[in-house]
Design a protein around this motif. Sequence first.
Motif, PDB file in Angstrom:
ATOM      1  N   PHE A   1       0.847  -1.191   0.000  1.00 13.93           N
ATOM      2  CA  PHE A   1       0.000   0.000   0.000  1.00 13.93           C
ATOM      3  C   PHE A   1       0.882   1.241   0.000  1.00 13.93           C
ATOM      4  O   PHE A   1       1.819   1.340   0.800  1.00 13.93           O
ATOM      5  N   VAL A   2       0.594   2.153  -0.909  1.00 10.49           N
ATOM      6  CA  VAL A   2       1.361   3.388  -1.050  1.00 10.49           C
ATOM      7  C   VAL A   2       0.390   4.562  -1.074  1.00 10.49           C
ATOM      8  O   VAL A   2      -0.658   4.508  -1.730  1.00 10.49           O
ATOM      9  N   LEU A   3       0.728   5.621  -0.355  1.00 13.82           N
ATOM     10  CA  LEU A   3      -0.070   6.835  -0.389  1.00 13.82           C
ATOM     11  C   LEU A   3       0.863   8.027  -0.243  1.00 13.82           C
ATOM     12  O   LEU A   3       1.747   8.035   0.628  1.00 13.82           O
TER      13      LEU A   3
ATOM     14  N   GLY B   1       4.162   7.610   1.961  1.00 10.13           N
ATOM     15  CA  GLY B   1       4.409   6.454   2.821  1.00 10.13           C
ATOM     16  C   GLY B   1       4.109   5.168   2.079  1.00 10.13           C
ATOM     17  O   GLY B   1       3.274   5.132   1.170  1.00 10.13           O
ATOM     18  N   ASN B   2       4.800   4.109   2.440  1.00  9.39           N
ATOM     19  CA  ASN B   2       4.647   2.822   1.775  1.00  9.39           C
ATOM     20  C   ASN B   2       4.710   1.726   2.840  1.00  9.39           C
ATOM     21  O   ASN B   2       5.654   1.682   3.627  1.00  9.39           O
TER      22      ASN B   2
ATOM     23  N   TRP C   1       8.233  -0.875   5.769  1.00  8.48           N
ATOM     24  CA  TRP C   1       7.592   0.420   5.537  1.00  8.48           C
ATOM     25  C   TRP C   1       8.634   1.461   5.184  1.00  8.48           C
ATOM     26  O   TRP C   1       9.814   1.323   5.492  1.00  8.48           O
ATOM     27  N   GLN C   2       8.176   2.496   4.517  1.00 10.78           N
ATOM     28  CA  GLN C   2       9.061   3.562   4.054  1.00 10.78           C
ATOM     29  C   GLN C   2       8.305   4.887   4.084  1.00 10.78           C
ATOM     30  O   GLN C   2       7.096   4.934   3.826  1.00 10.78           O
ATOM     31  N   TYR C   3       9.015   5.959   4.395  1.00 13.11           N
ATOM     32  CA  TYR C   3       8.408   7.284   4.334  1.00 13.11           C
ATOM     33  C   TYR C   3       9.375   8.244   3.642  1.00 13.11           C
ATOM     34  O   TYR C   3      10.587   8.036   3.618  1.00 13.11           O
ATOM     35  N   GLU C   4       8.820   9.296   3.075  1.00 20.08           N
ATOM     36  CA  GLU C   4       9.639  10.320   2.436  1.00 20.08           C
ATOM     37  C   GLU C   4       9.005  11.697   2.660  1.00 20.08           C
ATOM     38  O   GLU C   4       7.805  11.887   2.460  1.00 20.08           O
TER      39      GLU C   4
ATOM     40  N   ILE D   1      14.034  13.918   3.581  1.00 20.72           N
ATOM     41  CA  ILE D   1      14.239  12.898   4.615  1.00 20.72           C
ATOM     42  C   ILE D   1      13.593  11.622   4.097  1.00 20.72           C
ATOM     43  O   ILE D   1      12.427  11.610   3.708  1.00 20.72           O
ATOM     44  N   LEU D   2      14.350  10.544   4.093  1.00 22.34           N
ATOM     45  CA  LEU D   2      13.856   9.260   3.620  1.00 22.34           C
ATOM     46  C   LEU D   2      14.141   8.198   4.672  1.00 22.34           C
ATOM     47  O   LEU D   2      15.274   8.064   5.135  1.00 22.34           O
TER      48      LEU D   2
END
Length: 792
Positions: A308-310, A326-327, A367-370, A389-390
């Motif tokens: 899921f990505v948004l 976010g992923n 999970w990942q955020y940017e 920021i990643l």
Amino acid sequence: MKSLVLTFFTLILVIPAGLFGQATDITLTGQVVDPASGTPVEFATVMVGDRNNRQAITGTTTDADGRFTVATDRQNIFLEISFIGYDKLTIEEIPAGQKVVDLGTLSLASQSAMLDEVTVRAEKSSTEFKLDRRVFNVGKDLSSTGASALEVLNNVPSVNVSIEGDISLRGSTGVQVLINGKPSVIASEQGNALGTLTADMIESVEVITNPSAKYDAEGTSGIINIVLKKEERKGMNGSMTLNVGAPHNHSLGLSLNRRTEKFNLFSQLGAGYRELPNDTRSINRDLTTGNVLFSEGEEFRNEQFYNFVLGTDYYIDERNVITLSGNFAYEVEDQPSSTEFRLEDVNGDEISRWARSETTEATNPKWQYELNYKRDFKDDKDHDLVFSILGRYFGKDQTSAFLNTTIEGQDRDGEQQTRTDFLEAENTFKLDYTRPFDDKWTLETGAQYVIKDVSNDFAVRNLENGVFVDNPDLTNVFNWNQNVLALYGTGAYEFGKWGLKLGMRVENTDLRTLLETTGESNNQNFTDLFPSAHSSYKINEGFSVQAGYSRRIFRPRLWDLNPFFNIRNDFNIRVGNPDLQPEYTDSYELTSIFIFGEASLNAGVYHRYTTDVVERVSSFANNVNTVMPMNIGTNASTGLEVNGKYSPGKKVSFMGDFNFNFFQRVGELEGQSFDFSADQWSGRITAKMKLPADLEVEVTGQYQSAFQTVQSTVSDQLFADMGVRKKLLKGRGALNLSVRDVFVSRIQESQIIQEDFTIYNRRFRGRFITLGFSFGFGKGEAMEFSAQKRHF
């Protein structure tokens, strides 16, 4: 009184300020749909105009169901409906004398229906050199046809996009794709959504094969940066994909991208199941005792996956934009395997034969955020400041059970269990500033800080007297922490046909490893300089040359350092080396591009000199082959690379890559010399054909020669892939069939011959067939093929 008030407010809403007339006496209604799918067209523009002067009177937009209602007091009117990606629909005759006119269902013709009639008259796409990169400017020959971003990339020299959507640069798929100079979910391999970008949204494509000091010193095989037009922000686009395959490879994905003046909202949903079988065979021969161990088996890696990505881009104003995304992904793994072993003595008599089975289960949350902020300055379009920021997180909770069952001969019965608790966190902070002083001078500077923390808790237990007991020699907690601080600066000077760019990057690496149980530690702190230099010269419109130099680094990764291993085959095991050092490479290249007619040819020579080369080295004892990475000497490689594209007609195109390199290895380990010279080469040719009935066929043949390492000889490989694509619904839909390794010839073989042992290994995965259906809507086309893919 109520009627008078209602009439007053109606006039305020529908009549321009300062003009007052009679009460509204005609209302137009209807529904706008796509002719191929029958789906409603949301946010289409509906305009009511005066037939005498052709000027607009009033208007509205369609709702989520494609419906609209618009009112006017004029009589001699026409209606015009428009939306990006469709032809305008004009209704000249509106019935007079009616209070409400229901126009019913109105179909907009897709512009893709007119593709075969487009005539290119000007602004043809072109390629030019700009110091450290090649720039492919998208002309009207592509942007007017509604092509997707993947089709645009296929027209860029040195770039190839397979019918499955795999992007390669100079024949290598290890390429990083950026959108407007930064990583993007749209360009992620985890569900390729580049099909939702159309050619008319793209300004140019930049290809960087030898990155400057601005980029990480630990880079990939190259960078592709897609630069979007700033004014192309409006519209809804997206794509849905369904895939089935054999062996099992099934997935369902949905990508959406909604652009307005202030926001660009993007999202992805995906789920599926896949299997990755692997057949293995090995022969361990002990030349001292004469014993030979044969093993043959089949391994599987089966996964259920959810993604899921948004994210959104928020345009604060025309010069400031913030991106937040976010992923979250979750995988459930099942890894069954079975291997049969046979041990023979020097006379070929069987000593023992047994089977080893494995049952492994694991869950992998990711999970990942940017967060990204970009500031454009008023004085120059290239004057900007970017802060980002990643963050990434990956976890694995895995348990395995191994069972040995004696078939005949010497007793080999036994049971083992392993447990793995793995955690990895990485955070990157980056600041980039670009300042053009005039048309000739440009300064780039910035900083980056990467924090990576990893913990791997690994345990092995053996069944002893009916009870599982920890094996202290194979049980430990391995902690790995690496922080890298980088500062860089580049200066570029361009005038006329010539340009020069010089840069310097400084990186400080702080690396710490710790085995908690035994207290063994390895701490390293070192600072490196990574200079870069690039120059280009444009001889004429069809011939340019480019020269480049950069210094690169390969830092040992977790699995290169971690001394623990998977005991699936406990006679062929791989372990890490906590004392491993980084390797450094000085890379030089001289490339040229020739463009003549419908053909383009890139040719280049390169030289790479690497120190402290990381090699896999085998040691042998009791028929057990243990492979560990070691730093062994230097490698000097000189090569020739040629790739080209040729389109003899609109229906056929050919692409080819050829790479030859000669290398000289110099090194010594524990008194043993590893000096030798050798060469290797590879070639690939791809033919693409457009057939009647909107069919496209692609066939790729590839050959990789045999080559030598410090201990082994790796066999050559010759294999072929193919794909067929059928466009449906006037280009909105596509049916894809792909076959990887058509002739089941992609077999990996290697052989080690030493004074006291020989080792033979063979692995192959077989043929993979996948059938996929994609559907694009809004401005998006059907994606080429966007299942989550595992690269071989």
